[in-house]
Motif scaffolding. Structure first.
Motif, mmCIF file in Angstrom:
data_model
loop_
_atom_site.group_PDB
_atom_site.id
_atom_site.type_symbol
_atom_site.label_atom_id
_atom_site.label_comp_id
_atom_site.label_asym_id
_atom_site.label_seq_id
_atom_site.Cartn_x
_atom_site.Cartn_y
_atom_site.Cartn_z
ATOM 1 N N TYR A 251 -7.800 -1.469 4.609
ATOM 2 C CA TYR A 251 -8.270 -2.193 3.415
ATOM 3 C C TYR A 251 -7.213 -3.233 3.077
ATOM 4 C CZ TYR A 251 -9.813 -2.852 -1.492
ATOM 5 O OH TYR A 251 -10.240 -3.366 -2.704
ATOM 6 N N PHE A 252 -7.558 -4.519 3.281
ATOM 7 C CA PHE A 252 -6.633 -5.603 2.972
ATOM 8 C C PHE A 252 -6.743 -5.939 1.491
ATOM 9 C CE2 PHE A 252 -7.096 -6.072 7.544
ATOM 10 C CZ PHE A 252 -5.783 -6.338 7.940
ATOM 11 N N ALA A 253 -5.707 -5.596 0.748
ATOM 12 C CA ALA A 253 -5.747 -5.737 -0.705
ATOM 13 C C ALA A 253 -5.679 -7.194 -1.140
ATOM 14 C CB ALA A 253 -4.591 -4.968 -1.334
ATOM 15 N N HIS A 254 -6.442 -7.516 -2.157
ATOM 16 C CA HIS A 254 -6.315 -8.813 -2.815
ATOM 17 C C HIS A 254 -5.009 -8.808 -3.600
ATOM 18 C CE1 HIS A 254 -7.079 -12.058 -5.714
ATOM 19 N NE2 HIS A 254 -8.007 -12.485 -4.884
ATOM 20 N N ARG A 255 -4.359 -9.949 -3.686
ATOM 21 C CA ARG A 255 -3.041 -9.995 -4.317
ATOM 22 C C ARG A 255 -3.088 -9.634 -5.811
ATOM 23 N NH1 ARG A 255 -2.706 -14.937 -6.945
ATOM 24 N NH2 ARG A 255 -4.356 -16.397 -6.390
ATOM 25 N N ARG A 256 -4.271 -9.700 -6.435
ATOM 26 C CA ARG A 256 -4.366 -9.372 -7.862
ATOM 27 C C ARG A 256 -4.787 -7.922 -8.115
ATOM 28 N NH1 ARG A 256 -7.389 -14.410 -8.698
ATOM 29 N NH2 ARG A 256 -5.967 -16.082 -9.277
ATOM 30 N N GLU A 257 -5.053 -7.161 -7.079
ATOM 31 C CA GLU A 257 -5.485 -5.779 -7.291
ATOM 32 C C GLU A 257 -4.336 -4.933 -7.820
ATOM 33 O OE1 GLU A 257 -8.712 -4.008 -4.661
ATOM 34 O OE2 GLU A 257 -7.802 -5.469 -3.301
ATOM 35 N N SER A 258 -4.645 -4.072 -8.758
ATOM 36 C CA SER A 258 -3.617 -3.258 -9.399
ATOM 37 C C SER A 258 -3.129 -2.147 -8.476
ATOM 38 C CB SER A 258 -4.156 -2.640 -10.693
ATOM 39 O OG SER A 258 -5.122 -1.651 -10.410
ATOM 40 N N THR A 259 -1.884 -1.760 -8.669
ATOM 41 C CA THR A 259 -1.290 -0.685 -7.880
ATOM 42 C C THR A 259 -2.032 0.622 -8.102
ATOM 43 O OG1 THR A 259 0.869 -1.756 -8.012
ATOM 44 C CG2 THR A 259 0.842 0.580 -7.438
ATOM 45 N N GLU A 260 -2.428 0.869 -9.344
ATOM 46 C CA GLU A 260 -3.128 2.113 -9.680
ATOM 47 C C GLU A 260 -4.462 2.213 -8.938
ATOM 48 O OE1 GLU A 260 -0.179 1.022 -12.579
ATOM 49 O OE2 GLU A 260 -1.947 -0.077 -11.861
ATOM 50 N N LYS A 261 -5.205 1.113 -8.921
ATOM 51 C CA LYS A 261 -6.500 1.125 -8.240
ATOM 52 C C LYS A 261 -6.316 1.328 -6.734
ATOM 53 C CE LYS A 261 -9.057 -2.496 -7.135
ATOM 54 N NZ LYS A 261 -9.858 -3.742 -7.283
ATOM 55 N N LEU A 262 -5.349 0.655 -6.160
ATOM 56 C CA LEU A 262 -5.105 0.769 -4.726
ATOM 57 C C LEU A 262 -4.662 2.177 -4.337
ATOM 58 C CD1 LEU A 262 -3.343 -2.643 -4.033
ATOM 59 C CD2 LEU A 262 -5.689 -2.007 -3.460
ATOM 60 N N HIS A 263 -3.843 2.812 -5.187
ATOM 61 C CA HIS A 263 -3.429 4.191 -4.918
ATOM 62 C C HIS A 263 -4.646 5.117 -4.930
ATOM 63 C CE1 HIS A 263 -1.043 7.856 -4.916
ATOM 64 N NE2 HIS A 263 -1.725 8.268 -5.984
ATOM 65 N N ARG A 264 -5.521 4.910 -5.896
ATOM 66 C CA ARG A 264 -6.714 5.744 -5.984
ATOM 67 C C ARG A 264 -7.619 5.514 -4.772
ATOM 68 N NH1 ARG A 264 -11.418 5.428 -10.614
ATOM 69 N NH2 ARG A 264 -12.657 7.179 -9.823
ATOM 70 N N LEU A 265 -7.748 4.261 -4.338
ATOM 71 C CA LEU A 265 -8.547 3.967 -3.153
ATOM 72 C C LEU A 265 -8.005 4.692 -1.922
ATOM 73 C CD1 LEU A 265 -9.289 0.126 -3.491
ATOM 74 C CD2 LEU A 265 -10.993 1.927 -3.202
ATOM 75 N N ALA A 266 -6.685 4.669 -1.769
ATOM 76 C CA ALA A 266 -6.067 5.315 -0.613
ATOM 77 C C ALA A 266 -6.317 6.813 -0.628
ATOM 78 C CB ALA A 266 -4.570 5.015 -0.597
ATOM 79 N N VAL A 267 -6.159 7.439 -1.792
ATOM 80 C CA VAL A 267 -6.314 8.889 -1.912
ATOM 81 C C VAL A 267 -7.756 9.319 -1.697
ATOM 82 C CG1 VAL A 267 -6.165 10.833 -3.514
ATOM 83 C CG2 VAL A 267 -4.300 9.151 -3.410
ATOM 84 N N GLU A 268 -8.696 8.597 -2.316
ATOM 85 C CA GLU A 268 -10.091 9.048 -2.322
ATOM 86 C C GLU A 268 -10.902 8.564 -1.130
ATOM 87 O OE1 GLU A 268 -12.117 8.739 -6.050
ATOM 88 O OE2 GLU A 268 -10.276 8.989 -7.215
ATOM 89 N N THR A 269 -10.458 7.502 -0.459
ATOM 90 C CA THR A 269 -11.229 6.994 0.688
ATOM 91 C C THR A 269 -10.545 7.233 2.025
ATOM 92 O OG1 THR A 269 -10.234 4.780 0.690
ATOM 93 C CG2 THR A 269 -12.104 5.143 -0.799
ATOM 94 N N GLY A 270 -9.218 7.469 2.001
ATOM 95 C CA GLY A 270 -8.487 7.643 3.246
ATOM 96 C C GLY A 270 -8.176 6.344 3.957
ATOM 97 N N LEU A 271 -8.524 5.199 3.361
ATOM 98 C CA LEU A 271 -8.243 3.906 3.967
ATOM 99 C C LEU A 271 -6.749 3.606 3.938
ATOM 100 C CD1 LEU A 271 -11.135 1.810 2.367
ATOM 101 C CD2 LEU A 271 -10.833 2.197 4.832
ATOM 102 N N GLU A 272 -6.262 2.933 4.972
ATOM 103 C CA GLU A 272 -4.894 2.445 4.971
ATOM 104 C C GLU A 272 -4.853 1.155 4.144
ATOM 105 O OE1 GLU A 272 -1.638 0.328 7.971
ATOM 106 O OE2 GLU A 272 -3.476 1.225 8.787
#
Length: 356
Positions: A251-272
């Motif tokens: 998952y290539f993060a957008h530069r404005r995406e929050s750290t909290e949202k990205l952490h949750r995405l990693a935990v719940e989806t398993g995406l790198e």
């Protein structure tokens, strides 16, 4: 390669506030070639966000390698910073023959436009916002970002209204003033007298790649949650469904995406989660990149097919279900996002996935 600074001809001054804007200034300079003349000075009006600053510094290095002068301004480094920045740039603005800008909605840029005497103005892409800017300019409307349109004007908007109106007039061709729009985005309405030049991402393809292509799928993130358009829970569920259906692993993060949202995405989806150090067009062109790139409606559904032209990479875009929108989303949001998807060329369109 782009012409080296200091050659004969009119001098160009460019203002950028994001990595994508800087990339598109380099694309414009490359397209101009030796006709650019006079050299190009890139002024980076640096934001505060660390990820954006990091990408801008990398892009600034590439600009210097192309022979352009780069001036880094801590434009938001405290209450006095805007006044110091504008005061320090006043001389350059008055002497410049051509101004290039990436965000006509930026209040910073609108203030700078009140100082310049340049007869030639160029607007390069700042993503999908360029589509809205062109439409508003063609209709003679005030300049308002699409995700804010329909909301009530606050006190700051009213105070700044004369500056914004002045900027819109300066961005309207007339007399000896020429206006060019350099864009990879589709234009439904072209303002009278404006020259539109296609951005084919020729510099990106010349400078990087072709990429090594992997068998899997990659996903591109969006800041629609951070901008208040899409509900966070619905977005996470949609990412999870899309990744599972297509076998996405990164998952290539957008530069404005929050750290909290990205952490949750990693935990719940398993995406790198990958935080790119350059705009995605350059990351994809350098590779390695998945054979399929999954995206929601955003700029990349228009730019990636151009940057990856001649490769076997497929770009697939997933529609935004109206049920995902927040109650605070602009009335224009759904129509605008559908337009972003519907006008994209060389992409595979996916229906909205389940996000219950």
């Amino acid at each position: 390669m782009s012409p080296r600074a200091g050659s004969a001809g009119p001098h160009t001054l460019a203002f950028v506030e994001s990595p994508v804007q800087l990339l598109n200034v380099l694309e414009w300079a490359h397209a101009r070639g030796h006709a650019l003349g006079g050299g190009l000075t890139l002024v980076v009006l640096s934001p505060i966000d660390p990820m954006t600053r990091g990408q801008l510094r990398r892009m600034a290095e590439l600009a210097r390698e192309e022979g352009h002068e780069v001036r880094w301004e801590e434009a938001r480094g405290g209450p006095a910073a805007p006044f110091q920045t504008i005061g320090g740039l006043a001389g350059l603005l008055r002497r410049a023959d051509r101004i290039v800008l990436g965000d006509p909605f930026s209040r910073y840029v609108q203030l700078l436009l009140t100082i310049t005497r340049a007869r030639e103005l160029v607007v390069v892409d700042d993503g999908t916002a360029t589509m809205e800017f062109v439409a508003q300019l063609a209709r003679g409307e005030r300049l308002v970002r699409w995700h804010r349109k329909g909301g009530r004007r606050g006190p700051r908007d009213l105070v700044f209204a004369p500056v914004s109106a002045s900027a819109r007039r300066r961005l309207t061709p007339g007399g000896k003033r020429q206006v060019e729009i350099f864009s990879s985005m589709p234009m439904e309405e072209t303002p009278a007298g404006v020259t539109v030049t296609a951005n084919a991402f020729a510099w990106t393809r010349f400078r990087f790649g072709p990429p090594r292509i992997t068998k899997g799928a990659d996903m591109v993130g969006t800041s629609l949650v951070e901008s208040g358009v899409v509900d966070g829970d619905r977005y996470l569920a949609a990412v999870q469904s899309l990744a599972k259906a297509h076998g996405a692993t990164r998952y290539f993060a957008h530069r404005r995406e929050s750290t909290e949202k990205l952490h949750r995405l990693a935990v719940e989806t398993g995406l790198e989660i990958v935080r790119p150090d350059l705009p995605l067009e350059l990351i994809a062109r350098r590779g390695p990149i998945g054979r399929t790139i999954l995206s929601f409606p955003s700029t990349v559904v228009h730019t990636l097919p151009l940057a990856l032209a001649g490769t076997e990479v497929r770009v697939a875009v997933c529609d935004i279900d109206p049920a995902w929108l927040t109650e605070n989303a602009s009335p224009r949001a759904q129509g605008f996002l559908s337009g972003v998807t519907g006008t994209a060329r060389d992409v595979h369109r996916l229906s909205a996935v389940s996000a219950v």
